[in-house]
Design a protein around this motif. Sequence first.
Motif, PDB file in Angstrom:
ATOM      1  N   TRP A 160       0.882  -1.036   0.081  1.00 16.63           N
ATOM      2  CA  TRP A 160      -0.043  -0.035  -0.098  1.00 16.63           C
ATOM      3  C   TRP A 160       0.948   1.267   0.201  1.00 16.63           C
ATOM      4  O   TRP A 160       1.966   1.425   0.797  1.00 16.63           O
ATOM      5  N   LYS A 161       0.676   2.159  -0.877  1.00 18.95           N
ATOM      6  CA  LYS A 161       1.531   3.484  -1.030  1.00 18.95           C
ATOM      7  C   LYS A 161       0.599   4.641  -0.812  1.00 18.95           C
ATOM      8  O   LYS A 161       0.366   5.202  -1.730  1.00 18.95           O
ATOM      9  N   PRO A 162       0.266   5.002   0.435  1.00 20.06           N
ATOM     10  CA  PRO A 162      -0.381   6.251   0.566  1.00 20.06           C
ATOM     11  C   PRO A 162       0.250   7.316   0.415  1.00 20.06           C
ATOM     12  O   PRO A 162       1.544   7.581   0.595  1.00 20.06           O
ATOM     13  N   ALA A 164      -0.028   9.945   2.422  1.00 27.44           N
ATOM     14  CA  ALA A 164       0.323  10.449   3.730  1.00 27.44           C
ATOM     15  C   ALA A 164       1.265   9.262   4.466  1.00 27.44           C
ATOM     16  O   ALA A 164       1.063   8.320   4.236  1.00 27.44           O
ATOM     17  N   GLU A 165       2.100   9.679   5.331  1.00 31.01           N
ATOM     18  CA  GLU A 165       3.084   8.823   5.760  1.00 31.01           C
ATOM     19  C   GLU A 165       2.839   8.250   7.134  1.00 31.01           C
ATOM     20  O   GLU A 165       3.222   7.011   7.447  1.00 31.01           O
ATOM     21  N   HIS A 168      -1.187   4.371  10.748  1.00 29.06           N
ATOM     22  CA  HIS A 168      -0.827   3.125  11.479  1.00 29.06           C
ATOM     23  C   HIS A 168      -1.883   2.346  12.015  1.00 29.06           C
ATOM     24  O   HIS A 168      -1.411   1.281  12.715  1.00 29.06           O
ATOM     25  N   GLU A 169      -2.981   2.196  11.482  1.00 28.72           N
ATOM     26  CA  GLU A 169      -4.113   1.497  11.796  1.00 28.72           C
ATOM     27  C   GLU A 169      -4.554   0.877  10.562  1.00 28.72           C
ATOM     28  O   GLU A 169      -4.519   1.222   9.343  1.00 28.72           O
ATOM     29  N   VAL A 244      -4.574  12.710  13.319  1.00 30.85           N
ATOM     30  CA  VAL A 244      -4.472  13.322  14.640  1.00 30.85           C
ATOM     31  C   VAL A 244      -3.786  14.725  14.168  1.00 30.85           C
ATOM     32  O   VAL A 244      -4.243  15.853  14.854  1.00 30.85           O
ATOM     33  N   ASP A 245      -3.450  15.022  12.994  1.00 34.60           N
ATOM     34  CA  ASP A 245      -2.642  16.099  12.812  1.00 34.60           C
ATOM     35  C   ASP A 245      -3.758  17.224  12.321  1.00 34.60           C
ATOM     36  O   ASP A 245      -3.677  18.302  12.665  1.00 34.60           O
TER      37      ASP A 245
END
Lengths: 449, 449
Positions: A160-162, A164-165, A168-169, A244-245
Amino acid sequence: MLYTDLEDILGKVRASLEMEDVAGAVAAIEALRAPDQADLFHELEDEHQTALLPRLDPEDSADILEELEDEDAARIVATLTREEAVRIIDEMEPDEAADLIGELEPEHQEYVLAKLEDQAEVRPLLLHPEDTAGGVMTSEFLALGRRMSVADALAALRTWKPDAEDIHEVYAVDRFGRLVGMIGMRQLLMQQPELILNDVIDPETVFVSVAADQEEAARLMSRYDLASLPVIDTQGVLVGVITVDDVIDVLEEEATEDFQRFGGGEPLDRPYLESGVLTVVRKRVGWLLLLFITETLTGSVLRHFEEQMAAVVSLAFFIPLLIGTGGNAGSQTTSTIIRALAVEDLDKRGLLRPLLHELMVGVVLGTILAVVAYGRAILWGTGEAVALTVAVAIFAIVIWANVLGSVLPILASRLKIDPTVVSGPAMSTLVDATGLFIYFTVAGIILAI
Amino acid sequence: MLYTDLEDILGKVRASLEMEDVAGAVAAIEALRAPDQADLFHELEDEHQTALLPRLDPEDSADILEELEDEDAARIVATLTREEAVRIIDEMEPDEAADLIGELEPEHQEYVLAKLEDQAEVRPLLLHPEDTAGGVMTSEFLALGRRMSVADALAALRTWKPDAEDIHEVYAVDRFGRLVGMIGMRQLLMQQPELILNDVIDPETVFVSVAADQEEAARLMSRYDLASLPVIDTQGVLVGVITVDDVIDVLEEEATEDFQRFGGGEPLDRPYLESGVLTVVRKRVGWLLLLFITETLTGSVLRHFEEQMAAVVSLAFFIPLLIGTGGNAGSQTTSTIIRALAVEDLDKRGLLRPLLHELMVGVVLGTILAVVAYGRAILWGTGEAVALTVAVAIFAIVIWANVLGSVLPILASRLKIDPTVVSGPAMSTLVDATGLFIYFTVAGIILAI
């Protein structure tokens, strides 16, 4: 902090651009982190921005557009060729791309959307109002079937290559796409590869509805210490994730709005120095006029007590002191109460506890100030009767201000009005007219005038 | 939102406890999420808290203690046996455990520390002041040697069992323990297993020094959208990590403090309803008295202009209106400027731009209010000369208030004083005395008195 050296680099970039050394400017900018790139970029002349953006790596350009205010980003994008615009927007995170596209001219909007590789991710995000959970969510998340094995889930994660970095879920969904649970990446890594997702996920996932206010989403994430919050539609289908950002931005934005409202103006929506003079005037003039009209009540009260004032001229000397102090006490109270409501230390349903609390605080503060005021009046050579009048009046006014300051924000909140309408200036204004009334009533009794 | 049903569950827990059915109460509490458990627990009687806590799963008890205010948690821990206390504290995240232990009695502190399994993780955290990066960091992070392979790093990740769930980064250090870079877990998962960490980490990691202010750490994480921030000592050695949930708390705490200060009181440090009456009085009385003393200047100004007031009595009717409006305009300005400084939309080094901005805003607002005031005075049947005096005075006072409101917070900030000292009440008070001076000076010129 890292970003204080930006001025030097800005100087170098400007010098490069003056000498038409675009490659030099590009190199200087690409060495920076995205928020710093955006700050620096924002300081450049318009023609330099237009010249530079297509020369930067599209990923960097995308990061810069993400960091800029949406309107500024749209203004710059409008100066690019359509191909350049599409190439850059394709590298943006879907939620940021949607916000930007929302600001473009309609025909430009359609063109960009039609050419976008990620259009299936971006289009649905355009549907939600900006201040709802749907408006801040991203469509970039990993949803896997609940029957998938842990090994297959890890393999899916690897490929998977989103854009955004920091995701984590992994979310598990049923065959209708409805959210059934989630698992953190580290927990997933620790599981036996042959287990199925359904047996390892946490089914008690906190989620929010797509139409919920963005502030509700922010409060949930802050309360439950979540790094991400899944967003579902009315059927329970997982439609997005809030990271969260974005929530930190929401919390800061809401705090800024509360602060500006509490100061007695409407929120500016944009950073201060980028809000034009007339915008600032427009945000302030309504409240200022409304308070002005309310404040004219003080004139009516004074006219009403004209005889008393003429009879004992020294009463007038204490007017600003008394009403000013009342306003200060009210402002202290209301700021505490408003903030307690905002961070949910206070529940709008409970009126009695804060009221009693402030009543007691008012009695203590009023007593202290009454003693000081009496002493000060005597020192000024005021007669004892007037000094006593001032002392009793200030005692009553401080208590009154504390009661108003605690009750009004809570009542506003119950009426679904933002409690910050009971701002410091509103409190001062209310206490001015009522305080004068208290003062002259006390004077009438004590001085028998 | 989920937590509004808590009242029902609280009722059930209370009923179970009345009937001495502790197991029933435990079951009801253990079904909740930690923040909800803590809220519910907080509402219970002291003896019920002491009875329940050792009966809950130690992990749940630890979560509850983490969510409570440190002082409350310490009070409850003091009622437990020492063995029970140690068993629960051992399950807490090290940073939370350190905060709690810091609140215990010295001899209790030493006993708990000596018995703690994690004492090597907790002890160093006790050294740092609460409001520094070191005070909010946790010592629970995964630091691996830079020469380790990706496969070994993943194996280390699989066996690592931290008390906190949401850690998603791996830090690489050199042989002295100095931070050399980091990599997110998903990125690590995508790498070839035979590569070494040094070749896959991001060496440009943002970090903060252990002695830095917690607000600086929060600003860095908010600016660079970080989920975690490594903390290093003066030698560059990685000593801790700050996680985003702690940063949200810091940002909210700082916003609350700014809000309360801006209302004209000292910050309360604790949730509103848990701050006793005398605490609230103590936080407010200093400012209230200082402003009171400053406000007595208005009496001096009025005495100074006693003859003018006696000559034209109607001048007195406009006093609260003029100075109140000046205070409102000043409060609008200063709230905008203070917030812009806090979120770094404004740089304290640049005084001229905000000053000019507010000067222009003041001219426009002053003009509008002057026209309205003139009309209102004429409607009241005031003579034209006094109406003109009021109009000119309000024009001048609004401009003056806007200038003060923009300049003072920035100057305070330059002098390293918190700009919120120029609160709304402080602005009103300053504008009251100076505004009266402006008013009577204008009156002296126009009315030739």
